[in-house]
Design an enzyme around this catalytic site. Structure first.
Site, short mmCIF file in Angstrom:
data_model
loop_
_atom_site.label_atom_id
_atom_site.label_comp_id
_atom_site.label_asym_id
_atom_site.label_seq_id
_atom_site.Cartn_x
_atom_site.Cartn_y
_atom_site.Cartn_z
N GLU A 252 0.89 -1.16 0.00
CA GLU A 252 0.00 0.00 0.00
C GLU A 252 0.93 1.21 0.00
OE1 GLU A 252 -1.50 3.03 0.69
OE2 GLU A 252 -2.20 2.48 2.69
N GLU A 385 4.04 13.18 -4.22
CA GLU A 385 3.41 13.09 -2.91
C GLU A 385 4.23 13.91 -1.91
OE1 GLU A 385 1.23 9.71 -0.37
OE2 GLU A 385 3.35 9.31 -0.67
P1 NAI Z 1 9.55 4.37 3.90
O1 NAI Z 1 8.87 3.61 2.83
O2 NAI Z 1 11.04 4.48 3.83
O3 NAI Z 1 9.20 3.73 5.35
C1 NAI Z 1 8.10 2.92 5.62
C2 NAI Z 1 8.55 1.68 6.39
O4 NAI Z 1 9.48 0.95 5.59
C3 NAI Z 1 9.28 1.96 7.71
O5 NAI Z 1 8.95 0.95 8.65
C4 NAI Z 1 10.74 1.83 7.32
O6 NAI Z 1 11.57 1.48 8.41
C5 NAI Z 1 10.68 0.70 6.32
N1 NAI Z 1 11.81 0.64 5.38
C6 NAI Z 1 12.53 1.67 4.86
N2 NAI Z 1 13.47 1.22 4.03
C7 NAI Z 1 13.37 -0.13 4.00
C8 NAI Z 1 14.05 -1.17 3.31
N3 NAI Z 1 15.07 -0.91 2.50
N4 NAI Z 1 13.65 -2.45 3.50
C9 NAI Z 1 12.62 -2.73 4.32
N5 NAI Z 1 11.94 -1.79 5.01
C10 NAI Z 1 12.29 -0.50 4.85
O7 NAI Z 1 8.90 5.81 3.95
P2 NAI Z 1 9.56 7.12 4.61
O8 NAI Z 1 10.96 7.29 4.11
O9 NAI Z 1 9.36 7.05 6.06
O10 NAI Z 1 8.63 8.27 4.03
C11 NAI Z 1 8.94 8.88 2.76
C12 NAI Z 1 7.69 9.20 2.01
O11 NAI Z 1 6.98 8.02 1.69
C13 NAI Z 1 6.67 10.06 2.76
O12 NAI Z 1 6.98 11.43 2.73
C14 NAI Z 1 5.42 9.73 1.99
O13 NAI Z 1 5.38 10.47 0.80
C15 NAI Z 1 5.59 8.26 1.66
N6 NAI Z 1 4.89 7.39 2.65
C16 NAI Z 1 3.65 6.88 2.34
C17 NAI Z 1 2.95 6.15 3.27
C18 NAI Z 1 1.58 5.61 2.97
O14 NAI Z 1 0.74 5.56 3.82
N7 NAI Z 1 1.32 5.12 1.78
C19 NAI Z 1 3.48 5.89 4.61
C20 NAI Z 1 4.80 6.42 4.82
C21 NAI Z 1 5.46 7.14 3.87
#
Ligand code: NAI
Ligand code: MG
Length: 491
Positions: A252, A385
């Site tokens: 998602e 986004e």
């Molecule tokens: P992210 O995708 O890096 O983090 C989400 C989760 O993934 C966290 O638990 C993080 O520790 C984990 N993660 C990060 N890198 C990983 C890897 N290489 N392997 C496995 N797990 C990993 O998102 P981030 O950097 O916190 O936010 C960046 C942008 O992403 C936000 O500004 C927003 O635009 C978007 N985002 C969208 C979300 C949604 O609800 N669809 C939720 C969070 C972020």
């Protein structure tokens, strides 16, 4: 200074254990920018331990349990969750900064997710498939195995519920990898698992850094499936590194949802929805109505009134009952949002509300609700986004143009449209490439309605019976009823 909230043990295999190669990390209160809690983070070896515990649970009593017993445990889990909802709302407001009125409503509803999937846990029927009188063919649905649930920081308890509830109902064992920015609330699930007597290893809670704990979950050969919510670029990385073990995935991801107001709409109602859908969770929602498409005849009125509403939003401390919008959840997100205020100005959009940091509220990560008018869909503030409280208002002439703009995006998670013409409502909804289209409402999200993205917004569906498909494999069993095997090779 008040003592820090302490959560310095991981929950693995039914036990509270100190990290082997993780750390005890501080968690920041985004409304002050200072630590309010400490939490255990797992490292690579901690993930390995959790995977072993989860595999043992699948081989042990959890894997052999009758479906009605499993359903009973999940009903108790749901009740225990509901009993703690008020307390959890306070923890989540502190850890991620969303206002208490928002977390209370949100977390107050999560019990429904656990109840809904508890009720499906004993209904995982297969099919008998008629084909030929000599053959009895049927399907059985079996748990996919060990699930790595990688959750984000914007709505930690909600995104966790969306994964844990169907995964447990399907009979899987789960490792919850909470986000590094919001590690605290996931531990409440561990306490509930303990209290209701889930067998050890069925639910493990290991927060940690994405590039360490998260990456290890994705690479681990003992993990069968990754369920992830977060950024699309992270999902791409997960696909690449999960390819070696051919993991199952559901994603998602983000959105840049079109929220369309036609000139025959009830504009007052549409404005209510436009404001709340753009500023909810301080803009940190995947379903944000971040592109507001407004038809010519009502364009000036909508821009003016939306700007006025943005100016009236009560930004403040998360635990203040009057607060409508809290801070951004962490410093990096604050920087990202501030950078888009500048990008919007540089691209020539007309700033009609906000566009600045609220330093008067202290060192916390507060910003103003922001509206850019005269945005064109090729601008970065219309395509990327932001995850901050920024509404990009775009003008359109007619239905065809609205649909073209709505679909001119890499995302396809949600969309909204306002019209009093029932024919137009369905006609437009049918042309929008998005997993959810709301008509004369916005952000109506429930446990029983499937939710997920087209295009770069995701893979698979959460919620509804569809979510169970993420956690089940189908086995077809084909039985020869004749006792004879005859084909070209038979003698
Ligand atoms: P992210 O995708 O890096 O983090 C989400 C989760 O993934 C966290 O638990 C993080 O520790 C984990 N993660 C990060 N890198 C990983 C890897 N290489 N392997 C496995 N797990 C990993 O998102 P981030 O950097 O916190 O936010 C960046 C942008 O992403 C936000 O500004 C927003 O635009 C978007 N985002 C969208 C979300 C949604 O609800 N669809 C939720 C969070 C972020
Ligand atoms: Mg990231």
């Amino acid at each position: 200074m008040a003592a820090l909230h302490r959560q310095d043990r991981l929950f693995i295999g039914g036990e509270w254990v100190a990290p082997l190669d993780g750390e005890i990390a501080e968690s920041i209160d985004p409304s002050t920018g200072t630590p309010w809690a400490v939490a255990a983070f797992g490292g690579v070896r901690d993930i390995d331990r959790a995977v072993d515990a989860a595999r043992a649970a699948m081989k042990g009593p959890w894997g052999r349990m009758s479906v009605f017993e499993r359903a009973g445990l999940l009903r108790r889990f749901a009740q225990a969750y509901e009993a703690q909802a008020a307390e959890l709302a306070v923890l989540e407001s502190r850890d991620n900064g969303r206002p208490i009125r928002e977390t209370r409503a949100d977390i107050g509803a999560h019990g429904q997710w656990y109840h809904y999937y508890a009720a499906l846990a004993d209904k995982l029927d297969g099919r008998a498939i008629p084909i030929d009188p000599t053959i009895h063919a049927y399907t059985t649905r079996v748990p996919v195995g060990v699930v790595g649930a990688i959750v984000p920081w914007n709505a930690p308890m909600l995104t966790t519920a969306w994964k844990v509830a169907p995964a447990l109902a399907a009979g899987c064992a789960v490792i919850v990898k909470a986000a590094e920015q919001t590690p605290v609330t996931a531990f409440a699930l561990a306490r509930i698992a303990e209290a209701v007597g889930l067998p050890p290893g069925v639910l493990n809670v290991v927060p940690g850094h994405g590039h360490l704990a998260g990456a290890r979950l994705v690479a681990h050969p003992g993990v069968d499936k990754i369920s992830f919510t977060g950024e699309h670029r992270t999902a791409q990385e997960i696909v690449r590194s999960g390819a070696t073990t051919l993991k199952r995935f559901s994603f998602e991801l983000g959105g840049k949802s079109p929220h369309i107001i036609f000139d025959d709409a009830d504009v007052e109602q549409a404005l209510n929805a436009a404001a709340s859908s753009a500023f909810v969770a301080c803009g940190q929602s995947c379903a944000l109505g971040s592109r507001l498409l407004v038809q010519d005849a009502i364009y000036d009125r909508v821009v003016e009134e939306l700007a006025a509403r943005a100016g009236r939003v009560r930004v403040g401390m998360p635990l203040d009952e009057a607060t409508q919008m809290g801070p951004q959840a962490h410093a990096e997100q604050l920087e990202k949002t501030l950078s888009y205020f500048a990008i919007g100005r540089d691209e020539g959009a007309r700033l009609v509300a906000g566009g600045r940091r609220r330093e008067d509220l202290g060192p916390g990560y507060f910003v103003t609700p922001t509206v850019f008018a005269d945005v064109t869909n090729d601008m970065r503030i219309a395509q990327e986004e932001i995850f901050g409280p920024v509404c990009s208002v775009i003008r359109f002439r007619d239905e065809d143009e609205a649909v073209a703009i709505a679909n001119d995006t890499r995302y396809g998670l949600t969309a909204g449209l306002w019209t009093r013409d029932v024919g137009r409502a369905h006609r437009v909804a049918n042309q929008i490439a998005a997993g959810t289209v709301w008509v004369n409402t916005y952000r109506y999200i429930r446990w029983s309605i499937p939710y997920g993205g087209f295009k770069m917004s995701g893979l698979g569906r959460e919620n509804g019976p569809e979510a169970l498909d993420n956690y089940l494999e189908t086995r077809a069993t084909v039985v020869n009823l004749t006792g004879r095997f005859a084909d070209a090779y038979a003698t």
